[in-house]
Design an enzyme around this catalytic site. Structure first.
Site, PDB file in Angstrom:
ATOM      1  N   ARG A  98       0.862  -1.184   0.000  1.00 27.13           N
ATOM      2  CA  ARG A  98       0.000   0.000   0.000  1.00 27.13           C
ATOM      3  C   ARG A  98       0.892   1.226   0.000  1.00 27.13           C
ATOM      4  O   ARG A  98       1.536   1.512   1.006  1.00 27.13           O
ATOM      5  CB  ARG A  98      -0.878  -0.032   1.261  1.00 27.13           C
ATOM      6  CG  ARG A  98      -2.089   0.879   1.228  1.00 27.13           C
ATOM      7  CD  ARG A  98      -2.682   1.030   2.618  1.00 27.13           C
ATOM      8  NE  ARG A  98      -1.947   2.034   3.367  1.00 27.13           N
ATOM      9  CZ  ARG A  98      -1.826   2.066   4.690  1.00 27.13           C
ATOM     10  NH1 ARG A  98      -2.389   1.131   5.432  1.00 27.13           N
ATOM     11  NH2 ARG A  98      -1.142   3.018   5.280  1.00 27.13           N
ATOM     12  N   HIS A 124      -3.832   4.729   4.419  1.00 31.47           N
ATOM     13  CA  HIS A 124      -4.893   3.714   4.364  1.00 31.47           C
ATOM     14  C   HIS A 124      -6.107   4.240   3.602  1.00 31.47           C
ATOM     15  O   HIS A 124      -6.620   3.609   2.690  1.00 31.47           O
ATOM     16  CB  HIS A 124      -5.290   3.316   5.787  1.00 31.47           C
ATOM     17  CG  HIS A 124      -6.558   2.520   5.859  1.00 31.47           C
ATOM     18  ND1 HIS A 124      -6.660   1.248   5.361  1.00 31.47           N
ATOM     19  CD2 HIS A 124      -7.785   2.834   6.346  1.00 31.47           C
ATOM     20  CE1 HIS A 124      -7.899   0.799   5.547  1.00 31.47           C
ATOM     21  NE2 HIS A 124      -8.601   1.752   6.137  1.00 31.47           N
ATOM     22  N   TYR A 128       2.832   5.981  11.651  1.00 30.88           N
ATOM     23  CA  TYR A 128       3.247   4.620  11.988  1.00 30.88           C
ATOM     24  C   TYR A 128       4.174   3.984  10.948  1.00 30.88           C
ATOM     25  O   TYR A 128       4.615   2.867  11.108  1.00 30.88           O
ATOM     26  CB  TYR A 128       2.011   3.734  12.199  1.00 30.88           C
ATOM     27  CG  TYR A 128       1.017   3.788  11.041  1.00 30.88           C
ATOM     28  CD1 TYR A 128       1.232   3.040   9.885  1.00 30.88           C
ATOM     29  CD2 TYR A 128      -0.124   4.584  11.097  1.00 30.88           C
ATOM     30  CE1 TYR A 128       0.333   3.091   8.829  1.00 30.88           C
ATOM     31  CE2 TYR A 128      -1.028   4.643  10.037  1.00 30.88           C
ATOM     32  CZ  TYR A 128      -0.794   3.896   8.916  1.00 30.88           C
ATOM     33  OH  TYR A 128      -1.677   3.948   7.867  1.00 30.88           O
TER      34      TYR A 128
HETATM   35  C1  LIG Z   1     -15.100  -5.689  10.484  1.00 25.20           C
HETATM   36  C2  LIG Z   1     -14.333  -4.446  10.290  1.00 25.20           C
HETATM   37  N1  LIG Z   1     -13.546  -4.005  11.286  1.00 25.20           N
HETATM   38  C3  LIG Z   1     -12.853  -2.874  11.145  1.00 25.20           C
HETATM   39  C4  LIG Z   1     -12.933  -2.140  10.005  1.00 25.20           C
HETATM   40  C5  LIG Z   1     -12.165  -0.831   9.868  1.00 25.20           C
HETATM   41  N2  LIG Z   1     -11.140  -1.022   8.863  1.00 25.20           N
HETATM   42  C6  LIG Z   1     -11.349  -0.668   7.589  1.00 25.20           C
HETATM   43  S1  LIG Z   1     -10.122  -1.174   6.600  1.00 25.20           S
HETATM   44  C7  LIG Z   1      -9.247  -1.805   7.888  1.00 25.20           C
HETATM   45  C8  LIG Z   1      -7.938  -2.462   7.629  1.00 25.20           C
HETATM   46  C9  LIG Z   1      -8.066  -3.485   6.569  1.00 25.20           C
HETATM   47  O1  LIG Z   1      -6.835  -4.062   6.330  1.00 25.20           O
HETATM   48  P1  LIG Z   1      -6.698  -5.130   5.187  1.00 25.20           P
HETATM   49  O2  LIG Z   1      -7.685  -6.221   5.368  1.00 25.20           O
HETATM   50  O3  LIG Z   1      -5.286  -5.526   5.130  1.00 25.20           O
HETATM   51  O4  LIG Z   1      -7.133  -4.357   3.860  1.00 25.20           O
HETATM   52  P2  LIG Z   1      -6.456  -3.032   3.261  1.00 25.20           P
HETATM   53  O5  LIG Z   1      -7.129  -1.880   3.891  1.00 25.20           O
HETATM   54  O6  LIG Z   1      -5.010  -3.085   3.549  1.00 25.20           O
HETATM   55  O7  LIG Z   1      -6.752  -3.095   1.808  1.00 25.20           O
HETATM   56  C10 LIG Z   1      -9.934  -1.640   9.075  1.00 25.20           C
HETATM   57  C11 LIG Z   1      -9.463  -2.064  10.388  1.00 25.20           C
HETATM   58  C12 LIG Z   1     -13.776  -2.634   8.992  1.00 25.20           C
HETATM   59  N3  LIG Z   1     -13.953  -1.983   7.840  1.00 25.20           N
HETATM   60  N4  LIG Z   1     -14.456  -3.785   9.163  1.00 25.20           N
END
Ligand SMILES: Cc1ncc(C[n+]2csc(CCOP(=O)(O)OP(=O)(O)O)c2C)c(N)n1
Ligand SMILES: [Mg+2]
Lengths: 325, 357
Positions: free
Chosen positions: B254, B258, B267
Site C-alpha cells: 500500500r 490507508h 506509523y
Molecule cells: C469488520 C471491520 N472491522 C474494522 C474495520 C475498519 N477497517 C477498515 S479497513 C481496515 C484495515 C483493513 O486491512 P486489510 O484487510 O489488510 O485491507 P487493506 O485496507 O489493507 O486493503 C480496518 C481495520 C472494517 N472496515 N471492518
C-alpha cells in the site's frame, strides 16, 4: 479545569484511569502506535507499554471474546471497536457471554468490561460508520448502555463505566468528538450510571434525549422559547437501564413528551420510554407522545445523510404539533 | 523489521521487467498485455483524480489503490465471463476489468448509494466494507453454482487484515469441506491501517493458511501482473473444472495512506516504504513492453493523454449527475415498501416541502 474536546476528555480520562488502576488494559484495532483512528488513545502506548495498550489483529469477536476472559480473570479491559458498525462481528460474544456470564456462573464471575465505540452519523462517512445501534444492546439482559453528550459528561460517565462491575457498551457520538470544548473537571470525576441529567428545566413540554441529539434539542428549545413555549430537556446519559424516575417526574409536570434519538424509530429506545410513560403516567398526558428519530432505513451516505439525521427543525415541528394538539 | 519472506513466491517478471519464467508467457497475447497496461494506468489515473477531488471536497473518504494496480487488474482480467467477483473496497481495477463503470464508482465514493449498484449482469457484488464478511458470500455463490451444475468459478478479494477474522476461516473451511469452485484472493499490501502484517499473524506467509483447510495455497508477486493474471487464471480454471478451491496471496504494498482519513506517517517510516518504490507494477510492465514489444515514449504519451481524457469525462458525468432526491433513502430497503416506510416517506416529503416554502 481544562477546556477539552470530547475526544481529548476521553483520552485524558483513559490516562488517569490507567495510572490509577493497573488492572486496566486497552485493546483494539490501531489503538496503540496510531493512537486510535480518532486519536482517543493517543499517548497511552508510550506511557503504559504494549502489555496494557494492545494493537490487536483485525478481529472484533477476538477482541471482545478475549476481553471477556481477561475481565473474568480479574483485569479491567477496555475494548475499542473502531466503529459502531463493526460491533456485530462481536455480537455473539456480547449477547451470549458478556451479558450472561454473571447469571450463568450464578454470581461467581462478573464481566467488568467496557466496550467503547465511536457512534452515530453526522460526519459524512462510509457505510457502517454512521449507525446508531444502541437499542440492540439495550435489549440484552445484563448489559448497560451509556452515551455521553458533552466532554465533561464523557469523563464522568467513562469513569463510572470502567468502575462498574457489569459490562457496559460506551458509545461516543463521533460528531461531537471535536465539535466543541468545555471545562472538564480535573482529577477523579464520576457520574453515577442510571442518573439522568436535567439539561434545562421547563414547564410546558419534556424532551427526552441523549448523545448527539442533546444539542439539537437545546437549539429547538431556544427556538420555541421565542414563541413562549418552555421546554424541559432530560439527557438520559445511561441509555439503559435509564432513569425512569426522572422521566416520569418531568412528564407528570409538563404533561407532554417528545423523545428524540437518531437511531431508527421502530423498536428503539423511544418506544420503550413511550411504553413506560403510558404504563405509569398516562393520565398526566395532555397530548400524544411523539418520537423524533432517524427513519427505519439504512443510514444514508453523505449526499442524503442530513435527511435522516434529526435536526432542530424536526424537533420544533414536533413541539408545535404537540403543543397544538 | 522482519525480512520480507520470499517463500514460494511465484514471479514471471522481475522488478526490472526481465522475464524470469518464460513458460508463463505462452498463454498471453501481446494484446492481453496491452490491455493490462491500459487498465493499470487507467486505474492509477482514476485513483489519483479521486484523491485530488477528495482534497478539494468534491469526493468522500476513499481508499487509495496506488501500488496495487497489478493485483487489482490481474485478478479482474483472470475471471471468466460467467464467473462471479466479490470485492472488498480496494479493488477498483478489478471492478473496471469486470465492466463496472468508473463514473459510477466515483458516484458511490462521492456519497451517493446509487453508484453502488453493480452493472446488470456483471456478476460483481457491491463494495463490502466490513472486513472479511464477503468471503463467505463467495463460498455461497460457488456452492449454489455447484448445486445447480453451472460450471463457473467465484473469486473474492480482501486484504491481509481480513485473514484474522473468523469469517475468513469459516469461508476457507466451507470451501474445503464442500469442495467449492471458489478462489479467495488476498491482497497482502503489508498493512491493515497501522498494523503491519507481521503483527497481524504469526504465520510466515498468508498462503500457508490454506493448508489447514485442505485447500490449495499459492503465493504470487502481486506487483507482477503477468504472474498475478496467469496464476489466478489457472486457479480459477481448476476451481471451475475440478471443484478445487484455493487461497492466493498477492504480495504487494500500500503506497499511500490507508484512506484519505488516515495519516500513515504516524506509523510508517520512509525507510519502510523505500524498498517498494522500485517495485512499481506499472513501471515493471512498461520496461518489459519497451524491451520486447516496441513500446516507446510516443505511445506512452498517447495512452496517458487518452486515459486522462477518459477520467476527465468520468468526472464530468459524476459531477454533472443530479443530486439524489431525499426520498431515495427509502428505496430498496425492501423489495416493496411496507406501511411504516410509506408513512415515513410522506413525513419526510412533507418536511422537505415545508422547508422549501
Ligand atoms: C469488520 C471491520 N472491522 C474494522 C474495520 C475498519 N477497517 C477498515 S479497513 C481496515 C484495515 C483493513 O486491512 P486489510 O484487510 O489488510 O485491507 P487493506 O485496507 O489493507 O486493503 C480496518 C481495520 C472494517 N472496515 N471492518
Ligand atoms: Mg492490507
Amino acid at each position: 479545569m481544562a477546556r477539552l474536546s470530547m475526544v481529548d476528555a476521553i483520552n485524558t480520562t483513559l490516562h488517569e484511569l490507567m495510572a490509577k488502576d493497573d488492572r486496566i488494559v486497552i485493546m483494539g484495532e490501531d489503538v496503540g502506535v496510531d493512537g486510535g483512528v480518532f486519536r482517543a488513545t493517543v499517548g497511552l502506548l508510550d506511557k503504559f507499554g504494549p502489555d496494557r495498550v494492545i494493537d490487536t489483529p483485525l478481529a472484533e469477536s477476538g477482541i471482545v471474546g478475549a476481553a471477556i476472559g481477561m475481565a473474568v480473570y480479574g483485569m479491567r479491559p477496555i475494548a475499542e471497536i473502531q466503529f459502531e458498525g463493526f460491533m456485530f462481528k462481536a455480537f455473539d460474544q456480547v449477547y451470549s457471554h458478556a451479558s450472561r456470564l454473571r447469571r450463568r456462573s450464578q454470581g461467581l464471575y462478573g464481566v467488568p468490561l467496557v466496550i467503547r465505540a465511536p457512534y452515530g452519523a453526522g460526519v459524512r462517512a462510509l457505510e457502517h460508520h454512521s449507525d446508531a445501534p444502541e437499542a440492540l444492546f439495550c435489549h440484552l439482559p445484563g448489559m448497560k448502555v451509556v452515551i455521553p453528550s458533552t466532554p465533561a459528561e464523557a469523563k464522568g460517565l467513562l469513569t463510572a463505566s470502567v468502575e462498574d462491575p457489569d459490562p457496559v457498551v460506551f458509545l461516543e457520538p463521533k460528531r461531537l468528538y471535536r465539535l466543541f470544548k468545555e471545562e472538564v473537571p480535573e482529577g477523579e470525576y464520576r457520574i453515577p450510571l442510571g442518573e439522568a441529567r436535567m439539561v434545562k428545566e421547563g414547564k410546558d413540554i419534556t424532551l427526552v434525549t441523549y448523545g448527539g441529539m442533546v444539542s439539537v434539542c437545546e437549539r429547538a428549545a431556544q427556538h420555541v422559547a421565542g414563541e413562549g413555549v418552555d421546554a424541559e430537556i432530560v439527557d438520559l446519559r445511561t441509555v439503559w437501564p435509564f432513569d425512569i424516575a426522572a422521566i416520569t417526574k418531568s412528564v407528570t409536570k409538563t404533561g407532554r413528551l417528545i423523545i428524540v434519538h437518531e437511531a431508527p424509530r421502530s423498536f428503539g429506545v423511544g418506544a420503550e420510554i413511550a411504553a413506560l410513560v403510558a404504563e405509569r403516567c398516562l393520565l398526566s398526558l395532555l397530548a400524544p407522545i411523539k418520537r423524533v428519530t432517524g427513519f427505519d432505513v439504512v443510514p444514508p451516505l453523505a449526499r442524503l445523510e442530513e435527511y435522516n439525521y434529526p435536526d432542530s427543525d424536526r424537533v420544533v415541528r414536533a413541539i408545535h404539533d404537540t403543543m397544538q394538539f | 523489521m522482519k525480512e520480507e519472506s520470499n517463500k514460494d513466491l511465484i514471479q514471471v517478471m522481475d522488478p526490472d521487467g526481465r522475464i524470469v519464467d518464460k513458460s508463463a508467457l505462452k498463454a498471453i497475447k501481446e494484446s492481453d498485455m496491452l490491455e493490462m497496461y491500459r487498465l493499470m494506468n487507467f486505474t492509477r489515473l482514476w485513483n489519483s483524480k479521486a484523491l485530488s477531488l477528495q482534497r478539494q471536497g468534491r469526493m468522500g473518504t476513499l481508499a487509495s489503490v496506488r501500488g496495487q494496480e497489478a493485483s487489482n487488474v490481474g485478478m479482474g482480467l483472470a475471471l471468466g465471463p460467467e464467473d462471479w467477483f466479490c470485492p472488498s473496497f480496494r479493488e477498483y481495477g478489478a471492478m473496471f476489468a469486470r465492466g463496472i463503470r468508473p463514473e459510477e464508482l466515483y458516484r458511490y465514493w462521492g456519497g451517493d448509494e446509487r453508484g453502488a449498484r453493480p452493472l446488470e449482469g456483471s456478476r460483481v457484488m457491491p463494495v463490502c466494507i466490513t472486513v472479511g464478511s464477503h468471503l463467505l458470500h463467495a463460498a455461497g455463490i460457488a456452492w449454489g453454482a455447484k448445486i445447480r451444475g453451472e460450471r463457473i468459478a467465484v473469486m473474492s478479494s480482501s486484504g491481509d487484515g481480513s485473514t484474522s477474522q473468523g469469517d475468513f476461516h469459516e469461508a476457507l473451511n466451507f470451501a474445503g469441506v464442500f469442495k467449492l469452485p471458489v478462489v479467495f484472493a488476498i491482497q497482502n499490501n503489508h498493512w491493515a491501517i497501522s498494523v503491519p502484517v507481521e503483527k497481524q499473524t504469526a504465520s510466515e506467509t498468508l498462503a500457508e493458511k490454506a493448508c489447514a483447510y485442505g485447500i490449495r495455497g499459492a503465493r504470487v508477486d502481486g506487483n507482477d501482473i503477468i504472474a498475478v493474471y496467469s496464476t489466478v487464471k489457472k486457479l480459477l480454471d481448476v476451481a471451475r473444472s475440478d471443484y478445487r478451491p484455493a487461497l492466493v496471496e498477492l504480495v504487494t504494498y500500500r503506497m499511500d495512506d490507508h484512506t484519505t482519513a488516515d495519516d500513515a506517517s504516524r506509523y510508517r517510516t520512509k525507510e519502510m516504504l523505500a524498498p517498494w518504490q522500485g517495485k512499481d507494477p506499472i513501471d515493471r510492465l512498461r520496461k518489459y513492453l519497451s524491451a520486447e514489444h516496441g513500446w516507446d515514449d510516443q505511445k506512452e504519451k498517447g495512452l496517458i493523454e487518452e486515459l486522462t481524457a477518459e477520467v476527465e469525462q468520468c468526472v464530468k458525468e459524476y459531477e454533472g449527475a443530479p443530486h439524489p432526491p431525499p426520498e431515495q433513502i427509502f428505496e430498496h430497503t425492501y423489495a416493496e415498501l411496507p406501511w411504516h416506510l410509506r408513512e415515513e416517506r410522506e413525513e419526510l416529503l412533507q418536511q422537505v416541502g415545508d422547508a422549501e416554502k
